[in-house]
Write a protein that holds these residues in place. Structure first.
Motif, PDB file in Angstrom:
ATOM      1  N   ASP A  50     -61.162 143.095  80.473  1.00 24.50           N
ATOM      2  CA  ASP A  50     -61.548 144.169  81.693  1.00 24.50           C
ATOM      3  C   ASP A  50     -60.524 144.093  82.613  1.00 24.50           C
ATOM      4  OD1 ASP A  50     -62.980 146.175  82.818  1.00 24.50           O
ATOM      5  OD2 ASP A  50     -64.668 144.808  83.743  1.00 24.50           O
ATOM      6  N   GLY A  51     -60.369 145.307  83.428  1.00 25.04           N
ATOM      7  CA  GLY A  51     -59.442 145.332  84.552  1.00 25.04           C
ATOM      8  C   GLY A  51     -59.013 146.482  85.013  1.00 25.04           C
ATOM      9  N   PHE A  52     -57.769 146.552  85.957  1.00 21.37           N
ATOM     10  CA  PHE A  52     -57.426 147.595  86.564  1.00 21.37           C
ATOM     11  C   PHE A  52     -55.958 147.586  86.934  1.00 21.37           C
ATOM     12  CE2 PHE A  52     -59.020 145.353  90.108  1.00 21.37           C
ATOM     13  CZ  PHE A  52     -58.330 145.366  90.774  1.00 21.37           C
ATOM     14  N   ILE A  53     -55.063 148.739  87.088  1.00 25.67           N
ATOM     15  CA  ILE A  53     -53.994 148.876  87.978  1.00 25.67           C
ATOM     16  C   ILE A  53     -54.557 149.546  88.961  1.00 25.67           C
ATOM     17  CG2 ILE A  53     -51.535 149.482  87.701  1.00 25.67           C
ATOM     18  CD1 ILE A  53     -51.667 148.878  84.557  1.00 25.67           C
ATOM     19  N   TYR A  54     -53.812 149.495  90.207  1.00 25.97           N
ATOM     20  CA  TYR A  54     -54.089 150.295  91.311  1.00 25.97           C
ATOM     21  C   TYR A  54     -52.467 150.186  92.086  1.00 25.97           C
ATOM     22  CZ  TYR A  54     -55.249 151.268  96.188  1.00 25.97           C
ATOM     23  OH  TYR A  54     -55.197 151.761  97.337  1.00 25.97           O
ATOM     24  N   TRP A  55     -52.280 151.386  92.568  1.00 26.46           N
ATOM     25  CA  TRP A  55     -50.894 151.348  93.409  1.00 26.46           C
ATOM     26  C   TRP A  55     -51.193 152.508  94.478  1.00 26.46           C
ATOM     27  CZ3 TRP A  55     -51.742 153.738  88.711  1.00 26.46           C
ATOM     28  CH2 TRP A  55     -51.706 154.854  88.459  1.00 26.46           C
ATOM     29  N   GLU A  56     -50.270 152.117  95.549  1.00 34.11           N
ATOM     30  CA  GLU A  56     -50.497 152.846  96.812  1.00 34.11           C
ATOM     31  C   GLU A  56     -49.023 153.825  96.685  1.00 34.11           C
ATOM     32  OE1 GLU A  56     -51.570 151.004 100.353  1.00 34.11           O
ATOM     33  OE2 GLU A  56     -53.240 150.003  99.495  1.00 34.11           O
ATOM     34  N   GLY A  57     -49.392 154.873  97.344  1.00 34.95           N
ATOM     35  CA  GLY A  57     -47.901 155.535  97.419  1.00 34.95           C
ATOM     36  C   GLY A  57     -47.576 156.395  96.070  1.00 34.95           C
ATOM     37  N   ASP A  58     -46.268 156.610  95.747  1.00 32.81           N
ATOM     38  CA  ASP A  58     -45.988 157.449  94.952  1.00 32.81           C
ATOM     39  C   ASP A  58     -45.709 157.174  93.580  1.00 32.81           C
ATOM     40  OD1 ASP A  58     -43.594 156.799  95.546  1.00 32.81           O
ATOM     41  OD2 ASP A  58     -42.577 158.273  96.482  1.00 32.81           O
ATOM     42  N   SER A  59     -45.578 155.973  93.354  1.00 29.51           N
ATOM     43  CA  SER A  59     -45.358 155.743  91.978  1.00 29.51           C
ATOM     44  C   SER A  59     -46.019 154.400  91.668  1.00 29.51           C
ATOM     45  CB  SER A  59     -43.808 155.612  91.785  1.00 29.51           C
ATOM     46  OG  SER A  59     -43.364 154.330  92.205  1.00 29.51           O
ATOM     47  N   LEU A  60     -45.947 154.132  90.271  1.00 34.56           N
ATOM     48  CA  LEU A  60     -46.541 153.076  89.716  1.00 34.56           C
ATOM     49  C   LEU A  60     -45.881 151.849  90.360  1.00 34.56           C
ATOM     50  CD1 LEU A  60     -48.751 151.536  87.803  1.00 34.56           C
ATOM     51  CD2 LEU A  60     -47.056 152.213  86.019  1.00 34.56           C
ATOM     52  N   SER A  61     -44.478 151.916  90.571  1.00 36.13           N
ATOM     53  CA  SER A  61     -43.518 150.764  90.853  1.00 36.13           C
ATOM     54  C   SER A  61     -43.355 150.577  92.376  1.00 36.13           C
ATOM     55  CB  SER A  61     -42.271 151.136  90.266  1.00 36.13           C
ATOM     56  OG  SER A  61     -41.609 152.128  90.694  1.00 36.13           O
ATOM     57  N   ALA A  62     -44.563 151.342  92.987  1.00 33.86           N
ATOM     58  CA  ALA A  62     -44.647 151.168  94.364  1.00 33.86           C
ATOM     59  C   ALA A  62     -44.690 149.727  94.971  1.00 33.86           C
ATOM     60  CB  ALA A  62     -45.846 152.264  95.043  1.00 33.86           C
ATOM     61  N   GLU A  63     -44.443 149.455  96.164  1.00 39.16           N
ATOM     62  CA  GLU A  63     -44.476 147.981  96.455  1.00 39.16           C
ATOM     63  C   GLU A  63     -45.874 147.570  96.548  1.00 39.16           C
ATOM     64  OE1 GLU A  63     -43.164 146.229 100.740  1.00 39.16           O
ATOM     65  OE2 GLU A  63     -41.431 147.628  99.888  1.00 39.16           O
ATOM     66  N   LYS A  64     -46.938 148.410  96.728  1.00 40.05           N
ATOM     67  CA  LYS A  64     -48.197 147.961  96.634  1.00 40.05           C
ATOM     68  C   LYS A  64     -49.040 147.836  95.454  1.00 40.05           C
ATOM     69  CE  LYS A  64     -48.837 148.219 101.644  1.00 40.05           C
ATOM     70  NZ  LYS A  64     -49.893 148.315 102.721  1.00 40.05           N
ATOM     71  N   SER A  65     -48.274 147.856  94.290  1.00 38.51           N
ATOM     72  CA  SER A  65     -48.910 148.042  93.058  1.00 38.51           C
ATOM     73  C   SER A  65     -49.592 146.795  92.911  1.00 38.51           C
ATOM     74  CB  SER A  65     -47.951 148.209  92.024  1.00 38.51           C
ATOM     75  OG  SER A  65     -47.010 147.276  91.701  1.00 38.51           O
ATOM     76  N   ARG A  66     -50.963 146.725  92.202  1.00 41.06           N
ATOM     77  CA  ARG A  66     -51.609 145.567  91.715  1.00 41.06           C
ATOM     78  C   ARG A  66     -52.362 145.745  90.621  1.00 41.06           C
ATOM     79  NH1 ARG A  66     -48.828 143.574  94.907  1.00 41.06           N
ATOM     80  NH2 ARG A  66     -49.387 142.909  97.104  1.00 41.06           N
ATOM     81  N   PHE A  67     -52.372 144.682  89.912  1.00 37.13           N
ATOM     82  CA  PHE A  67     -53.417 144.891  88.629  1.00 37.13           C
ATOM     83  C   PHE A  67     -54.181 143.525  88.674  1.00 37.13           C
ATOM     84  CE2 PHE A  67     -49.410 142.563  87.388  1.00 37.13           C
ATOM     85  CZ  PHE A  67     -49.807 141.288  87.073  1.00 37.13           C
ATOM     86  N   HIS A  68     -55.210 143.605  87.794  1.00 33.20           N
ATOM     87  CA  HIS A  68     -56.137 142.595  87.670  1.00 33.20           C
ATOM     88  C   HIS A  68     -56.774 142.542  86.233  1.00 33.20           C
ATOM     89  CE1 HIS A  68     -59.433 139.644  89.198  1.00 33.20           C
ATOM     90  NE2 HIS A  68     -59.932 140.018  88.028  1.00 33.20           N
ATOM     91  N   PHE A  69     -56.687 141.675  85.395  1.00 35.87           N
ATOM     92  CA  PHE A  69     -57.215 141.712  84.044  1.00 35.87           C
ATOM     93  C   PHE A  69     -57.741 140.424  83.791  1.00 35.87           C
ATOM     94  CE2 PHE A  69     -53.768 144.762  83.532  1.00 35.87           C
ATOM     95  CZ  PHE A  69     -54.274 145.839  82.882  1.00 35.87           C
ATOM     96  N   GLU A  70     -59.092 140.503  83.096  1.00 35.67           N
ATOM     97  CA  GLU A  70     -59.938 139.474  82.869  1.00 35.67           C
ATOM     98  C   GLU A  70     -60.171 139.623  81.267  1.00 35.67           C
ATOM     99  OE1 GLU A  70     -63.537 139.616  84.979  1.00 35.67           O
ATOM    100  OE2 GLU A  70     -62.516 139.248  87.042  1.00 35.67           O
ATOM    101  N   VAL A  71     -60.146 138.452  80.710  1.00 33.43           N
ATOM    102  CA  VAL A  71     -60.663 138.221  79.393  1.00 33.43           C
ATOM    103  C   VAL A  71     -61.737 136.970  78.892  1.00 33.43           C
ATOM    104  CG1 VAL A  71     -59.461 137.523  76.958  1.00 33.43           C
ATOM    105  CG2 VAL A  71     -58.175 138.779  78.483  1.00 33.43           C
ATOM    106  N   ASN A  72     -62.770 137.553  78.353  1.00 34.11           N
ATOM    107  CA  ASN A  72     -63.825 136.366  77.963  1.00 34.11           C
ATOM    108  C   ASN A  72     -63.360 135.359  76.860  1.00 34.11           C
ATOM    109  OD1 ASN A  72     -65.632 137.540  80.099  1.00 34.11           O
ATOM    110  ND2 ASN A  72     -66.432 138.991  78.667  1.00 34.11           N
ATOM    111  N   LEU A  73     -63.100 134.354  77.383  1.00 33.49           N
ATOM    112  CA  LEU A  73     -62.624 133.425  76.455  1.00 33.49           C
ATOM    113  C   LEU A  73     -63.581 132.829  75.315  1.00 33.49           C
ATOM    114  CD1 LEU A  73     -60.746 130.795  78.887  1.00 33.49           C
ATOM    115  CD2 LEU A  73     -59.802 132.710  77.422  1.00 33.49           C
TER     116      LEU A  73
END
Length: 193
Positions: A50-73
């Motif tokens: 599960d997870g997401f990619i989030y960005w502020e601004g005009d592109s995925l490579s913007a300074e405030k791009s963030r991601f969070h992914f989790e895997v159930n072991l």
């Protein structure tokens, strides 16, 4: 959706930002580990990511791009029940049930001229077995209709996360290095429902 990301990555738009989530219903989602002992190689898989990619601004490579992914072991399946139970014991999944990788996208480059594939570099913290370590993971973003796929392959050392490689016999240990391959389908939140 795929064309939207291509524009967000390649062109300066006046967008406020964007967000993609893991499509948990996608059959293609998979995290696979591969390890070895002596001359024998084995692997296990799960689709519980599960997870997401989030960005502020005009592109995925913007300074405030963030991601969070989790895997159930505890959900990894190697096809052999005893090996899976042993792995859950080694990873202490009762205490630390998930591996979490969160951070930022540090670099984006176009792979092909049709602007449907992008190479990305990420930097973040991998939390595993109660240990957090900063790592970098290269990946590939593939544009598809209404969806995008993220693929990555990397290795980690069990000892870096306080995990002792299990033994099959007194002198035969599982490799300290584990190879991981991740493939996950992402979509805008309203596309997932």
């Amino acid at each position: 959706m795929g064309r939207l990301l291509a524009f967000l990555i390649c062109l300066p738009l006046a967008a406020e930002g964007g967000e993609w989530h893991v499509d948990r219903k996608a059959r293609e989602n998979q995290v696979e580990y591969t390890s070895s002992v002596a001359s024998f190689t084995f692997s296990g898989k799960t689709d519980q990511i599960d997870g997401f990619i989030y960005w502020e601004g005009d592109s995925l490579s913007a300074e405030k791009s963030r991601f969070h992914f989790e895997v159930n072991l505890a959900d990894f399946d190697s096809g052999i029940g005893k090996r899976d139970r042993d792995m859950r014991d080694v990873l202490d999944t009762d205490q630390w049930p998930k591996a979490v990788y969160k951070g930022e996208i540090t670099e984006v480059s176009v792979v092909d001229s049709s602007v449907t594939a992008f190479r990305v570099e990420t930097r973040g913290t991998l939390s595993l077995h109660g240990v957090e370590r900063e790592i970098g993971v290269p990946g590939l973003v593939l544009m598809q209709e209404e969806r995008s796929r993220v693929e990555a392959a990397f290795s980690l050392k069990l000892a870096d996360y306080g995990i002792e490689a299990p033994s099959l016999a007194a002198f035969v240990k599982v490799s300290q290095e584990i190879d991981l391959e991740v493939s996950v389908s992402l979509a805008e939140p309203e596309e997932i429902e």
